[in-house]
Write a protein that holds these residues in place. Structure first.
Motif, short mmCIF file in Angstrom:
data_model
loop_
_atom_site.label_atom_id
_atom_site.label_comp_id
_atom_site.label_asym_id
_atom_site.label_seq_id
_atom_site.Cartn_x
_atom_site.Cartn_y
_atom_site.Cartn_z
N ALA A 51 4.18 1.32 10.45
CA ALA A 51 5.27 -0.16 10.44
C ALA A 51 6.11 0.13 9.43
O ALA A 51 5.73 0.44 8.44
CB ALA A 51 4.10 -1.21 10.29
N HIS A 52 7.54 -0.04 9.75
CA HIS A 52 8.55 -0.29 8.96
C HIS A 52 8.71 1.05 8.04
O HIS A 52 8.99 1.03 6.87
CB HIS A 52 8.24 -1.50 7.95
N GLY A 53 8.32 1.99 8.83
CA GLY A 53 8.50 3.55 7.99
C GLY A 53 7.49 4.16 7.34
O GLY A 53 7.53 4.98 6.59
N ARG A 54 6.20 3.15 7.41
CA ARG A 54 5.15 3.46 6.23
C ARG A 54 3.96 3.63 7.24
O ARG A 54 3.83 2.96 8.00
CB ARG A 54 5.09 2.57 5.29
N GLN A 55 2.99 4.60 6.88
CA GLN A 55 1.84 4.59 7.56
C GLN A 55 1.07 3.48 7.05
O GLN A 55 0.84 3.44 5.85
CB GLN A 55 1.17 5.77 7.18
N VAL A 56 0.33 2.90 8.05
CA VAL A 56 -0.47 1.91 7.62
C VAL A 56 -2.04 1.97 8.44
O VAL A 56 -1.94 2.70 9.34
CB VAL A 56 0.06 0.43 8.31
N ALA A 57 -2.99 1.61 7.85
CA ALA A 57 -4.37 1.53 8.32
C ALA A 57 -4.54 0.33 9.10
O ALA A 57 -5.02 -0.75 8.17
CB ALA A 57 -5.36 1.98 7.32
N PRO A 58 -4.81 0.38 10.36
CA PRO A 58 -5.22 -0.90 10.89
C PRO A 58 -6.79 -1.25 10.25
O PRO A 58 -7.53 -0.44 10.05
CB PRO A 58 -5.53 -0.66 12.34
N PRO A 59 -6.95 -2.64 10.18
CA PRO A 59 -8.25 -2.90 9.33
C PRO A 59 -9.40 -2.46 10.60
O PRO A 59 -9.24 -2.20 11.84
CB PRO A 59 -8.21 -4.55 9.42
N ASP A 60 -10.28 -2.01 9.99
CA ASP A 60 -11.56 -1.41 10.69
C ASP A 60 -12.71 -2.06 10.48
O ASP A 60 -13.80 -1.84 11.09
CB ASP A 60 -11.65 -0.03 10.43
N THR A 61 -12.69 -3.30 9.94
CA THR A 61 -14.00 -4.12 10.06
C THR A 61 -13.68 -5.68 10.45
O THR A 61 -12.61 -5.96 10.27
CB THR A 61 -14.73 -4.26 8.34
N GLY A 62 -14.68 -6.31 10.72
CA GLY A 62 -14.43 -7.57 11.10
C GLY A 62 -13.93 -8.60 10.10
O GLY A 62 -12.96 -9.33 10.35
N PRO A 63 -14.43 -8.60 8.79
CA PRO A 63 -13.61 -9.36 7.81
C PRO A 63 -12.41 -9.10 7.54
O PRO A 63 -11.29 -10.06 7.17
CB PRO A 63 -14.69 -9.08 6.45
N GLU A 64 -11.75 -7.88 7.33
CA GLU A 64 -10.60 -7.17 7.26
C GLU A 64 -9.85 -7.57 8.43
O GLU A 64 -8.68 -7.89 8.09
CB GLU A 64 -10.57 -5.85 6.85
N ARG A 65 -10.11 -7.45 9.67
CA ARG A 65 -9.43 -7.90 10.91
C ARG A 65 -9.42 -9.29 10.59
O ARG A 65 -8.01 -9.76 11.00
CB ARG A 65 -10.11 -7.36 12.14
#
Length: 183
Positions: free
Chosen positions: A16-30
């Protein structure tokens, strides 16, 4: 449409916007990511959104993702949208709060949060594609950005998810022209 792009961007995008991002991978993070994105988009937060709902919405977002792209619509993408419409009981329905006027939604008034959001998002995408405007469902063309958006420009010419990606792409093109001596 806005919620469909929001779910895809918050739960499936690796760049996103030129940067690697880690999609949230747990329910609370999502859940937290969805709530923050709703606030940033000026939409009301959903206090009934649980971590379990957020996990189910991550699966839905992955199924919605193929609809956003500049290419032709594939049979598998269309079949995936049709399956979401059926599985989440998408049906036109008027309902709302007793204090206000009824609103048109594409889920039953008693639908679960996941069914309601999925039915509405899948219906919005299906309607856009069904009226021949599927090219307006786009992914950012900037390098290292996969964000989805709905192009609302008059001539369907928007190429970037936002100004920051547009500026990055233009600066990069300028540097390339300058290095080649054509500017």
């Amino acid at each position: 449409m806005q919620r469909a792009a929001l779910l895809v961007n918050e739960l499936t995008v690796d760049w996103a916007h030129g940067r690697q991002v880690a999609p949230p991978d747990t329910g609370p993070e999502r859940r937290a990511a969805i709530q923050e994105a709703l606030t940033a988009a000026g939409l009301p937060r959903s206090e009934s959104l649980s971590p379990a709902h957020a996990d189910r919405l991550a699966v839905v977002a992955a199924r919605l993702r193929p609809a956003f792209g500049a290419g032709a619509r594939t049979e598998s993408m269309i079949e995936g949208l049709n399956q979401l419409l059926v599985r989440h009981a998408a049906v036109p329905n008027l309902h709302g709060h007793p204090d206000g006027p009824p609103v048109l939604a594409f889920h039953r008034a008693d639908a679960s949060l996941v069914d309601a959001w999925t039915a509405d998002a899948a219906t919005a995408l299906a309607m856009v594609i069904g009226v021949g405007q599927g090219a307006r469902l786009r992914s950012c063309e900037a390098t290292n950005c996969e964000r989805a958006f709905f192009d609302t420009t008059r001539n369907a010419s928007r190429r970037f998810c936002g100004l920051s990606c547009q500026n990055r792409a233009k600066a990069s093109a300028y540097r390339l022209r300058r290095a080649a001596g054509t500017d």
